[in-house]
Scaffold this active site. Sequence first.
Site, PDB file in Angstrom:
ATOM      1  CB  ILE A  57      -0.953   0.021   1.210  1.00  0.00           C
ATOM      2  CG1 ILE A  57      -0.168  -0.127   2.522  1.00  0.00           C
ATOM      3  CG2 ILE A  57      -2.012  -1.058   1.086  1.00  0.00           C
ATOM      4  CD1 ILE A  57      -1.037  -0.040   3.770  1.00  0.00           C
ATOM      5  N   GLY A  58       2.170   1.127   0.060  1.00  0.00           N
ATOM      6  CA  GLY A  58       2.998   2.322   0.057  1.00  0.00           C
ATOM      7  C   GLY A  58       4.467   2.013   0.169  1.00  0.00           C
ATOM      8  CD  GLU A  59       9.277   1.134  -1.201  1.00  0.00           C
ATOM      9  OE1 GLU A  59      10.378   0.861  -0.708  1.00  0.00           O
ATOM     10  OE2 GLU A  59       8.505   0.284  -1.679  1.00  0.00           O
ATOM     11  N   GLY A 104      10.782   6.028   3.401  1.00  0.00           N
ATOM     12  CA  GLY A 104      12.219   5.951   3.628  1.00  0.00           C
ATOM     13  C   GLY A 104      12.604   4.723   4.415  1.00  0.00           C
ATOM     14  CG  PHE A 105      11.122   1.961   8.196  1.00  0.00           C
ATOM     15  CD1 PHE A 105      11.719   2.323   9.382  1.00  0.00           C
ATOM     16  CD2 PHE A 105      10.763   0.628   8.020  1.00  0.00           C
ATOM     17  CE1 PHE A 105      11.943   1.389  10.378  1.00  0.00           C
ATOM     18  CE2 PHE A 105      10.993  -0.307   8.999  1.00  0.00           C
ATOM     19  CZ  PHE A 105      11.583   0.075  10.194  1.00  0.00           C
ATOM     20  N   PRO A 122       9.002  -0.676   2.286  1.00  0.00           N
ATOM     21  CG  PRO A 122       8.923  -2.882   1.520  1.00  0.00           C
ATOM     22  CD  PRO A 122       9.882  -1.824   1.970  1.00  0.00           C
ATOM     23  CB  VAL A 123       3.697   0.421   4.068  1.00  0.00           C
ATOM     24  CG1 VAL A 123       2.613   0.211   5.121  1.00  0.00           C
ATOM     25  CG2 VAL A 123       4.772   1.368   4.592  1.00  0.00           C
ATOM     26  CE  LYS A 161       7.213   2.592   9.501  1.00  0.00           C
ATOM     27  NZ  LYS A 161       7.217   4.056   9.761  1.00  0.00           N
ATOM     28  CG  ASP A 207      10.630  13.252   8.717  1.00  0.00           C
ATOM     29  OD1 ASP A 207      10.712  14.207   7.910  1.00  0.00           O
ATOM     30  OD2 ASP A 207      10.746  12.058   8.382  1.00  0.00           O
TER      31      ASP A 207
END
Length: 433
Positions: free
Chosen positions: A274-276, A278-279, A281-282, A296, A394
Amino acid sequence: MPDWYSLHINCGGKTISKGNMVYDDDSQEAGPARFRQSESNWVFSNTGHFFDSSRLDYYTWSNTTKLKMDDNADLYMDARVSALSLTYYASCMGNGNYTISLHFAEIMFTDDQTYSSLGRRVFDIYIQRKLVLKDFNIAKEAGGVGKAIIKKFTAIVNSSTLEIHFQWAGKGTTAIPFASVHGPLISAISVDPDFTPPVENEGGKHIPVQSILAIVIAGAAIIIIAFGIAWWKGCLGRKNSLEKELRGVDLQTGLFSLRQIKAATNNFDISFKIGEGGFGPVYKGVLSDGTIVAVKQLSSKSKQGNREFINEIGMISALQHPCLVKLYGCCMEGDQLMLIYEYMENNSLARALFATEKCQLKLDWSTRQRICIGIARGLAYLHGESRLKIVHRDIKATNVLLDKDLNPKISDFGLAKLGEEDYTHITTRVAGT
């Protein structure tokens, strides 16, 4: 002399093979009060006399029932018979627990209207001199003559010797079809270990159990020493470092296994992504209890590392506020580092505002105002209302998530730091994006 770990005898019959199992020949003559030794590791003793005949072949008998048996019929075609007492001794057996299978079929009496059909045989069975079956009637137990039945027992061999004994119980008929036929009858004997026998060396001899134990213990010691050296030199890597750092963190969250996370995300299926950030992929995931979560995963290419991972767990696990994303737990297994959050149906504020037109959300001004106030409330809680005074450092649209009702929640505390007394929250140090 090497130990034996099995025993198979075709009582009263010739050598036969069943698959990879060979039943020893036991067809030799053995009259009353006779002791007979085999070519293997067993012997037997037969006592008693059939009074109406001096023929030795009455002490073994071939099937006269003319009934069809199963695929093992040849194992029951012959049997050893005794007028009084029959004992089999096995020597040089490896000590341990064994399963003993005794094969029976009543093949002397008939199943017709003749005189021979009226016979009844009753005897006792002893193993290692312990009574294991009293008043045993083969035909009654098997449901008729000419039918096979197997009785299984367990026994312990602790002095390298096994004894199986059959004794006339003083019951049953004594003159059908001829005098003294009432004694024990056995078709076959199988003895198999309930443990894995020692392997044989090139000379065909068994390696002693003590030697095997010594080898296993020495191997385990070598492995322990190797791991000790690796730990001392820091070769076990990030996991040991993380565990050491986590000892000092007051975790108020759960620890998930990699197996649980793989099951929840269908082994990190790309369709669950569902996302990407700096840490890394999610992924969307569904736990075994039906809870929907966001996983995450720390990427090997991530610029964030152990410090940020520990920092995020330590920070957010101690915080509870409607405008902060909830952390359910983490996973540290092998080289995997993962954080498990509550699932936010509308992804991030950045996606709502800046994604392609297809993914953008139509946010009216009242909704935008509510989102801004929610972010402010979350920051106010972090800066002054929580037990820990935290500076996020952040805040940006990608780190503000939206639930199904478009309520904002602040996430990603990897770069956050604790506020210090007498210091303002204003900083000029570069951090984050």
